[in-house]
Design an enzyme around this catalytic site. Sequence first.
Site, PDB file in Angstrom:
ATOM      1  N   GLU A  59      18.504  -5.828  23.416  1.00  0.00           N
ATOM      2  CA  GLU A  59      19.034  -6.159  24.735  1.00  0.00           C
ATOM      3  C   GLU A  59      20.260  -7.022  24.492  1.00  0.00           C
ATOM      4  O   GLU A  59      20.154  -8.170  24.061  1.00  0.00           O
ATOM      5  CB  GLU A  59      17.975  -6.895  25.552  1.00  0.00           C
ATOM      6  CG  GLU A  59      18.309  -6.951  27.049  1.00  0.00           C
ATOM      7  CD  GLU A  59      19.185  -8.136  27.408  1.00  0.00           C
ATOM      8  OE1 GLU A  59      20.431  -7.959  27.436  1.00  0.00           O
ATOM      9  OE2 GLU A  59      18.645  -9.206  27.644  1.00  0.00           O
ATOM     10  N   CYS A  91      22.144 -12.704  31.151  1.00  0.00           N
ATOM     11  CA  CYS A  91      22.530 -11.380  30.634  1.00  0.00           C
ATOM     12  C   CYS A  91      22.663 -10.361  31.749  1.00  0.00           C
ATOM     13  O   CYS A  91      23.475  -9.436  31.661  1.00  0.00           O
ATOM     14  CB  CYS A  91      21.526 -10.904  29.588  1.00  0.00           C
ATOM     15  SG  CYS A  91      19.828 -10.783  30.193  1.00  0.00           S
TER      16      CYS A  91
END
Length: 539
Positions: free
Chosen positions: A237, A271
């Site tokens: 990720e 994020c």
Amino acid sequence: MALPMESLKPIWSMCPSPKDASLTTRKAFTKQDVYEVVEKSRRAQQKFKQTTFQQRRDILTTLLDYLVREQTRILLDATFGEIIPTCEKLIWTIQHGELALAPEHRVSGVISFLAAARVEYVPVGVMGLIVSWNYPIHNVLSPLTSAIMAGNGCVIKVSEYCGWVTPWLSEVVGMVLEVHGIDRDLVCFVDGFADAGEALVETCRQVLNKITFIGSPTVGKMVMKKASETLTPVVLELGGKDAAIVFDDCEYENMIKICMRGGLQNCGQNCAGLERMIVQEGIYERLVKDVSDLVGAIRLGSPFEDNVDLGAVTMKTQIKIVQDLLADAVQKGAKIRCGGKLLQASEVSQRESRGQFFEPTIITDVTPAMKIHHEEVFGPVILIYKFKTTDDALKIINGTLFGLGSSVFSLDYKKAEYVASQVNAGSCNINGWGFSYLCQSLPFGGVKHSGFDRFGGVEGLRGNCHIKAMTTDKLGHLGIRAQVPPVLHFPIKKEAVGFQAALIDVLYGVGLWNKAVGVTRLLKNVSGYGSVGKKDKRE
């Protein structure tokens, strides 16, 4: 991935805003330290994998109870980013984890009709977790929850920027395990720099079975390269450049509130933060003014003070990145509508003497020629674009190398669904932001440079397992078992080819006539009549 040896240096945990900035000092792990804790986790997992799902649920329930009881000590942004998503993950896993990991029966197919087919989900062993600093509790407890439910051990390399949390996490998780009679070595924590992360990946040669990495694309590629030496699977990720497409027909006031939370949550250090707003021309000027006024009124300061909206940027190095991106954009024609400056704590609070406070910033007139259009900012900055047609909006939103999350705001749901289907991202929220992550039944992850594989949901939980295909006798209790027909036994008989061709006609032929012809030919071959000669040749 040759990295300098850093393990002889201590880890200084610093708070970016209070007067006394030093939080704690931690000893950095050597490579040998890392190898030893991984081996400890492996030994503990050998016993833990025999536990029942109920025992694992009990462990997670105790952890959930502790978090809820202690959450009153948590500040607002941390409740959004740390407590709520972690509780959602725990609740979903407790309620639905066993069903996701239970043996799953599958269709046997035509020729295997006497076999009962199923899929089993087997613990991989020990998971290696290398997690980022921006949510030091959730980024640890979320993958740890899945690892435990799947029957795995895990070794977690915590970012050197939040080493202060390691003693607390280690003690809480360790106590929860011990309460349930589980060896606390099942879950081990690693403090260290890049060489500790490298050592963790290196243990894939002997012990570690899968890696989850949360961080930047640059480091993610290094982790993937190192893991490839042992063909160890990785979950990556790697951040995003998330955007909201805002149409004229949106619910305007609600959209503004959602986008402000999405863009400035955790001071933009998120994020899946909403870095870009792509706004239809009919409401563009109004929105730019309204958002700039709202952002300009935000109060900066220490989270320990009253009447504060945003705290400090965590990393000094990130401030330089944000400043450089803004400077490049302005030099190439972009306009800063509000913010854009680094403030000293003395400008924000009477009690503070230093801090890393960066004004929340709105910037417009951004073009693809600017670095900020392509690179993740990871700070309190929102880019606002203007579009005329849907195709224009899709060109902007898909015009970066990232593809983590996205949003579409419109009350025309047919249009919104179409636009969402055309966005190249791992998730999309219609008239919302972040729900696709809070819904822990859904997988989370990205496309392109945002990474691959998923955590969250059934897919993420099963990613903690080896997938084993199994068959057994469907009617074995009746003494009926699958057998190879005598005509196909070794040594090969002359009727074998004709029998096999006829069998294929019976099983797979399209239409009753073809199947009937196949039955006739099959009977001929079984009874010994016919041959592989001219009579059996297909026209």
